[in-house]
Design an enzyme around this catalytic site. Structure first.
Site, PDB file in Angstrom:
ATOM      1  N   GLY A 215       0.786  -1.224   0.000  1.00  0.00           N
ATOM      2  CA  GLY A 215       0.000   0.000   0.000  1.00  0.00           C
ATOM      3  C   GLY A 215       0.817   1.273   0.000  1.00  0.00           C
ATOM      4  N   SER A 216       0.438   2.161   0.893  1.00  0.00           N
ATOM      5  CA  SER A 216       0.867   3.546   0.831  1.00  0.00           C
ATOM      6  C   SER A 216       2.337   3.762   1.163  1.00  0.00           C
ATOM      7  CB  SER A 216       0.027   4.359   1.806  1.00  0.00           C
ATOM      8  OG  SER A 216       0.504   5.667   1.888  1.00  0.00           O
ATOM      9  N   CYS A 217       2.940   4.732   0.446  1.00  0.00           N
ATOM     10  CA  CYS A 217       4.298   5.176   0.765  1.00  0.00           C
ATOM     11  C   CYS A 217       4.319   5.934   2.088  1.00  0.00           C
ATOM     12  CB  CYS A 217       4.828   6.091  -0.331  1.00  0.00           C
ATOM     13  SG  CYS A 217       5.003   5.296  -1.924  1.00  0.00           S
TER      14      CYS A 217
END
Lengths: 136, 420
Positions: free
Chosen positions: A62-64
């Site tokens: 998922g997200s950085c």
């Protein structure tokens, strides 16, 4: 079980109850930074609290922004005591590394082979010792 | 790790304490991931813009860099904020919360970012060239520029993205290296008739499905139609980086590193093959649909930010209609695309119909734990929003295509058959 083949990603020892899942986790969106609660409704650990535990997930996903969430958890003291995974990509490792620079404390992080990871039981206690990972 | 004379100077603090901190982080990261050296970059995109992604700790880090002389070394765009700069009051943010966002905005402006505040910079201001080495963050944008444009990028963590922008360097690791751009698993699409992949929601569901399976490996997709558009790839990129951690995919015959299957796998043949059928995607969609009744509280489009092209499509469908009372319809975009939609007249059509168009921000990043949408049913065309809004905002999801989103907003209820 005593695991002696592992890699240290972020230095540190820990000894805590483990939260084990075969599903990877995004800290951003998946974890509440202020409480340590896992809130991803599609994740098997949804509703569990990470604070002080040893999180065992195969990879990040998922997200950085997960690094940002982890750094804030370190600031607030809601972070897990340790993370054990198969691969610790930068999105997972760099929050704790910046945490060490800013707050002099990180999150101990180690990686093991996929085979070893899959052999960790769901309910266990894990110790990151100086020379081994002990699973009880 | 090899450092040039200039890089060594940056590490020793000759270019200020901010640059020194940034270099210390990059060198530590480079050593950890076996990078032999740093690579110079020509442009950057920063993810760490929203207060609700990096919080107070991240704000302190960014301010440390900005207050100690660090400035963007290359043209640098930046992600959405936690507020709409002009309309934050109308959209329900508190003064206190808006100020937290402003603190970060000010630090970044001091560093000299191009204030795009968008998660789809590649559709407006910052589109890298084929083969170009870039410092990139924001999971959908990394996946898009790597896969669709053929630039060289990696999933840089928040804050590391800033360290790279101010030094103009990135560690040589991962997808920057030729050998790590090889495909790992072939996804062969079978049994999809011509009604499929006409709307970006199909690409979103496919992306999520593939992401869950490969997690961080490189998928190669065979069988997508020639008419696939950049907006479709945007939906796929975002969902594959939410269902998994995909930083790079290849679509045979469509993306630049995959003119053929052989090229996508760099002439190797020991890859796994995974057949994808309509039934697989229907089952995937069912899992993302967590809402159990047909009520619609919010229709949400723009994750990632909509392009002017997509806004025009929605406006065409909304013309002469009104958003149902009791239902909200939000479209998220950036100021650049919004201004194009104003020029074309599409923004006015939508706003007169009762659609809220947000700029500079994202619904998922506006919520500081106040959970104002808790328990509501959201309709969205985004696989990424379907992953994150239930967790962050406590909502339930119905997936729909563009026409389905519009119909749900107008009727205030969701019927499954409207998706395509």
């Amino acid at each position: 079980m005593r695991i002696t083949e592992y890699t240290v990603v972020v230095e540190g020892c820990a000894d805590a109850e483990a939260l084990v899942s075969d599903t990877s986790l995004s800290f951003w969106g998946g974890v509440n930074a202020s409480t340590g609660m896992i809130q991803d409704v599609h994740h098997s650990l949804n509703g569990q609290n990470l604070k002080g535990k040893i999180l065992c997930v195969p990879y990040d996903r998922g997200s950085c922004s997960s690094s940002g969430v982890m750094l804030e958890m370190i600031r607030q003291g809601t972070n897990p005591a340790g993370i054990l995974c198969i691969e610790a990509e930068p999105v997972l490792a760099l929050g704790p590394i910046i945490g060490e620079k800013m707050y002099k404390r990180g999150i101990a992080m180690r990686t093991v082979s996929e085979e070893t990871f899959r052999s960790i039981p769901e309910n266990c206690r894990i110790q990151f010792a100086e020379d081994a990972i002990v699973v009880q | 790790m090899f450092l040039t004379v200039y890089e060594q100077e940056m590490l020793e603090g000759k270019h200020g304490k901010g640059i020194r901190m940034a270099m210390e982080v990059l060198v530590k990261m480079g050593e950890l991931y076996g990078a032999g050296r740093l690579l110079p970059v020509k442009r950057a995109h920063i993810d760490a813009a929203a207060y609700t992604t990096i919080w107070d700790a991240g704000t302190e880090f960014i301010e440390y860099l900005a207050d100690n002389g660090a400035k963007c070394a290359v043209p640098t765009t930046i992600n959405p904020l936690s507020r709409d700069i002009k309309n934050w009051r109308v959209l329900g943010a508190s003064e206190e919360f808006a100020l937290k966002s402003k603190r970060l905005e000010d630090a970044y402006l001091k560093m000299g970012v191009i204030p795009t505040w968008t998660c789809a910079p590649y559709q407006s201001t910052n589109a890298p060239c084929f083969g170009e080495i870039v410092s990139w963050s924001e999971s959908n944008a990394v996946n898009f520029v790597n896969s669709v444009l053929g630039a060289r990028a990696e999933r840089l963590p928040d804050m590391v993205d800033v360290c790279c922008a101010v030094t103009g360097r990135v560690p040589a690791y991962g997808r920057y290296l030729d050998e790590n751009r090889k495909g790992d698993v072939l996804f062969r699409l079978e049994g999809f008739d011509d009604t499929w992949f006409r709307d970006s929601v199909d690409f979103a569901i496919l992306g999520y499905y593939i992401g869950e399976i490969v997690v961080n490996k490189v998928p190669v997709i065979e069988g997508l139609p020639k008419r696939t558009m950049p907006d479709d790839f945007k939906a796929l990129s975002a969902a594959a980086a939410s269902g998994g951690a995909v930083a790079l995919f290849h679509a045979v015959g469509l993306t630049p590193e995959a003119p053929t299957i052989e090229a996508a796998f760099q002439e190797t043949s020991d890859y796994a093959v995974h057949i994808v059928t309509p039934a697989d995607l229907e089952a995937m969609e069912k899992r993302l649909n967590t809402a159990s009744d047909d009520k619609v509280d919010m229709v949400l489009m723009g994750c990632p930010h909509l392009s002017a092209n997509e806004i025009a499509e929605v406006a065409g469908l909304m013309r002469g209609k009104k958003v149902c009372e009791g239902t909200q319809f939000w479209i998220m975009t950036c100021e650049t695309q919004y201004n194009l939609a104003v020029r074309s007249g599409d923004a006015q059509i939508l706003e007169e119909a009762g659609v809220v168009i947000t700029k500079d921000t994202c619904l998922m990043e506006m919520d500081e734990g106040d959970r104002r949408w808790e328990g509501q049913n959201f309709v969205t065309n985004s696989g990424k929003a379907a992953q994150y809004t239930p967790a962050i905002n406590g909502v339930k999801i119905h997936m729909a295509g563009t026409a389905g989103c519009v119909r749900a907003a107008v009727e205030g209820r969701y019927s499954g058959e409207v998706r395509r």
